[in-house]
Design a protein around this motif. Structure first.
Motif, PDB file in Angstrom:
ATOM      1  N   HIS A   1      18.272   6.044  40.765  1.00 44.19           N
ATOM      2  CA  HIS A   1      17.619   6.943  41.492  1.00 44.19           C
ATOM      3  C   HIS A   1      17.955   8.475  41.203  1.00 44.19           C
ATOM      4  O   HIS A   1      16.979   9.480  41.170  1.00 44.19           O
ATOM      5  CB  HIS A   1      17.983   6.615  42.930  1.00 44.19           C
ATOM      6  CG  HIS A   1      17.464   5.596  43.541  1.00 44.19           C
ATOM      7  ND1 HIS A   1      15.871   5.621  43.729  1.00 44.19           N
ATOM      8  CD2 HIS A   1      18.107   4.253  43.832  1.00 44.19           C
ATOM      9  CE1 HIS A   1      15.684   4.201  44.354  1.00 44.19           C
ATOM     10  NE2 HIS A   1      16.961   3.490  44.167  1.00 44.19           N
TER      11      HIS A   1
ATOM     12  N   ASP B   1      14.277   9.561  40.836  1.00 42.85           N
ATOM     13  CA  ASP B   1      13.433  10.185  42.004  1.00 42.85           C
ATOM     14  C   ASP B   1      12.751  11.299  41.992  1.00 42.85           C
ATOM     15  O   ASP B   1      11.739  11.422  42.425  1.00 42.85           O
ATOM     16  CB  ASP B   1      14.565  10.097  43.103  1.00 42.85           C
ATOM     17  CG  ASP B   1      15.043   8.797  43.359  1.00 42.85           C
ATOM     18  OD1 ASP B   1      14.442   7.759  43.055  1.00 42.85           O
ATOM     19  OD2 ASP B   1      15.840   8.607  44.575  1.00 42.85           O
ATOM     20  N   ASP B   2      13.432  12.433  41.254  1.00 41.21           N
ATOM     21  CA  ASP B   2      12.632  13.605  41.193  1.00 41.21           C
ATOM     22  C   ASP B   2      11.394  13.807  40.138  1.00 41.21           C
ATOM     23  O   ASP B   2      10.699  14.571  40.359  1.00 41.21           O
ATOM     24  CB  ASP B   2      13.660  14.815  40.619  1.00 41.21           C
ATOM     25  CG  ASP B   2      14.568  15.194  41.953  1.00 41.21           C
ATOM     26  OD1 ASP B   2      14.370  14.804  42.784  1.00 41.21           O
ATOM     27  OD2 ASP B   2      15.607  15.664  41.415  1.00 41.21           O
TER      28      ASP B   2
ATOM     29  N   VAL C   1      10.438   9.095  45.353  1.00 41.16           N
ATOM     30  CA  VAL C   1      11.449   8.184  46.176  1.00 41.16           C
ATOM     31  C   VAL C   1      10.775   6.848  46.324  1.00 41.16           C
ATOM     32  O   VAL C   1      11.177   5.875  45.854  1.00 41.16           O
ATOM     33  CB  VAL C   1      12.216   8.787  47.058  1.00 41.16           C
ATOM     34  CG1 VAL C   1      12.859   7.748  47.850  1.00 41.16           C
ATOM     35  CG2 VAL C   1      13.174  10.278  46.984  1.00 41.16           C
ATOM     36  N   LYS C   2       9.626   6.911  47.024  1.00 38.32           N
ATOM     37  CA  LYS C   2       8.905   5.802  47.179  1.00 38.32           C
ATOM     38  C   LYS C   2       8.583   4.708  46.048  1.00 38.32           C
ATOM     39  O   LYS C   2       8.660   3.799  46.109  1.00 38.32           O
ATOM     40  CB  LYS C   2       7.545   6.264  48.042  1.00 38.32           C
ATOM     41  CG  LYS C   2       6.678   5.269  48.212  1.00 38.32           C
ATOM     42  CD  LYS C   2       5.464   5.467  49.110  1.00 38.32           C
ATOM     43  CE  LYS C   2       4.578   4.429  49.694  1.00 38.32           C
ATOM     44  NZ  LYS C   2       3.327   4.700  50.205  1.00 38.32           N
TER      45      LYS C   2
ATOM     46  N   ALA D   1       9.984   4.987  42.897  1.00 36.76           N
ATOM     47  CA  ALA D   1      11.585   4.203  42.485  1.00 36.76           C
ATOM     48  C   ALA D   1      11.904   3.203  43.217  1.00 36.76           C
ATOM     49  O   ALA D   1      12.454   2.144  42.876  1.00 36.76           O
ATOM     50  CB  ALA D   1      12.441   5.635  42.289  1.00 36.76           C
ATOM     51  N   ASN D   2      11.867   3.484  44.689  1.00 38.62           N
ATOM     52  CA  ASN D   2      12.307   2.094  45.497  1.00 38.62           C
ATOM     53  C   ASN D   2      11.402   1.200  45.373  1.00 38.62           C
ATOM     54  O   ASN D   2      12.098  -0.146  45.315  1.00 38.62           O
ATOM     55  CB  ASN D   2      12.197   2.789  46.992  1.00 38.62           C
ATOM     56  CG  ASN D   2      13.325   3.657  47.448  1.00 38.62           C
ATOM     57  OD1 ASN D   2      14.063   3.780  46.776  1.00 38.62           O
ATOM     58  ND2 ASN D   2      12.913   4.306  48.466  1.00 38.62           N
TER      59      ASN D   2
END
Length: 446
Positions: free
Chosen positions: A409, A413-414, A418-419, A421-422
């Motif tokens: 992450h 993430d950046d 985030v969505k 990556a999750n």
């Protein structure tokens, strides 16, 4: 009785893979995807993506694959090449100390390129096939590399043996027969880049670890063998000299020796980085307390040097400078991967004040592990010395699953959000998942 390499590749099934090996493959898959995501931000990735787009496009009615995190469709060979360079542009991917290199940076993009081509043709490929292909690529690649390092004098880059692993994985996915598989790995070994690693250590550039040409060499070898192209027997997989490295194939798994990096720089620098981190924390130091430092380590690590890197490529293959980054900033992550770090005055001061000592004992024992110790000489006259250290992330001192997740992450993430990556992480955690969905998540444009 040990399997031949061809028979191992042809007959391995998901159910045959031990659970601990599958666990390694899941960690490597998540870890490598995170490195690929942040790798898209580098100059190397941008240059190679444009090269692959213009020089290795997908033709009409021909094989085609999507390039990692780009939205571009090019040839599978081009996708493997550009993907491997992208991952290798951030030196944070998995590896194996005894084989002196890294599998995932070459095997993963090769496997994804072939799978994407097959799914576009309407062929059935599922998540179990993905893990079988990755396992074959790592296992065959590692053993080929161990044989190479054990039988030839030059220190070759990972591209030299990941070419063989990539060909093995692609041969499995293309369902080649035993004779075709034998030709595929022979072609890959013959055409794979036997580039000398220490040339890149002494003169760091965008060449990196050779996987940028190892991955496409392996992919093209499998496609060529499928068409009937023949190759000489792979000397790192056949013959008396190779036999000791393959005797227990299918019975013992080299995959379990995979390690993971805590920092995005050459692993040879990691024991010193870990040591200075702990000295700073345990003694409540700030960088201004340090007058100078000494790192005792093995010979190859002292060749990293890098007291005053002028490019991010030089920083990646440095020892003194990332050591100084840790002393000053307390971390080496995405914030420290910006070119502005090269002008950080306090990092420059600590780096230039750091002595590197080539230690015979550490050189002798740095085979399965990498050793170093650190002494800090403080402005108040104190001398603080660490214990002898090996890097975190080795199989006997592993990063936890949470640390692997946090690293993923931190890197991804950046870049991809985030969505997204999750969702990638959630899919990989499932026993069986929708491979088509994962392919979309890792190939759509960031």
């Amino acid at each position: 009785m040990a399997l031949t390499v061809s028979k191992f590749i042809q007959t391995l099934r998901y159910q045959d893979i031990p659970e601990n090996v599958l666990a390694v493959m899941r960690r490597s898959l998540l870890d490598t995807i995170g490195v690929a995501a942040i790798g898209t931000t580098t100059k190397i990735s941008g240059i190679v993506k444009e090269f692959a787009r213009t020089q290795m496009p997908a033709g009409v009615d021909s094989a085609a694959s999507r390039l990692l995190f780009s939205g571009l469709t090019i040839s599978p060979v081009g996708a493997a090449m550009a993907g491997a360079f992208t991952i290798d542009s951030i030196d944070a991917h998995d590896g194996y100390s005894k084989v002196k290199g890294h599998a995932g940076s070459g095997i993963f993009p090769a496997v994804i390129a072939v799978i994407d081509d097959l799914t576009r043709q309407g062929k059935e490929v599922n998540s179990q096939d993905l893990f079988v292909a990755l396992t074959i690529g790592y296992e065959v690649g590692y053993r080929s590399g161990l044989c190479m390092h054990g039988t030839v004098p030059d220190y070759h880059t990972s591209g030299a043996w990941t070419a063989v692993g990539a060909a093995a994985a692609a041969a499995y996915l293309l369902k080649l027969d035993e004779e075709q598989i034998r030709h595929a790995i022979g072609i890959a070994e013959y055409h794979g880049p036997r580039s000398q690693m220490m040339r890149c250590i002494d003169h760091p550039t965008m060449l990196r670890d050779g996987v940028g040409w190892g991955a496409p060499s392996g992919v093209s070898a499998a496609y060529m063998a499928q068409l009937g192209f023949t190759g000489a027997p792979a000397i790192t997989a056949e013959g008396e000299d190779a036999k000791p490295y393959w005797d227990d194939l299918g019975e013992r798994w080299e995959v379990n020796n995979t390690h993971y990096k805590a920092y995005p720089v050459c692993r040879w620098a990691h024991p010193a980085i870990d040591a200075v981190h702990d000295l700073m924390i345990n003694n409540r130091l700030v960088s201004d307390d340090i007058e100078r430092a000494r790192i005792k380590t093995f010979h190859y690590a002292t060749r990293l040097a890098g007291h005053a890197p002028k490019t991010m490529d030089e920083l990646t293959y440095a020892l003194a400078y990332p050591f100084a980054i840790m002393a000053v900033h307390g971390e080496i992550g995405p914030k420290q991967l910006q070119e502005s770090i090269l002008q950080d005055k306090e990092v420059q001061r600590i780096s230039l004040a750091t002595e590197l000592v080539d230690d015979e004992h550490y050189t002798a024992i740095s085979i399965d592990k990498r050793w170093a110790d650190v002494t800090l000489y403080l402005k108040d006259g104190r001398e603080l010395q660490s214990d002898a250290r090996t890097p975190r992330g080795d199989p006997d001192n592993p990063l936890t699953d949470k640390e692997i997740s946090d690293k993923f992450h931190l890197l991804a993430d950046d870049i991809i959000g985030v969505k997204r990556a999750n969702k990638i992480e959630q899919l990989i955690e499932e026993v069986n998942f929708d491979l088509t969905q994962l392919l979309i998540l890792i190939t759509d444009k960031c």
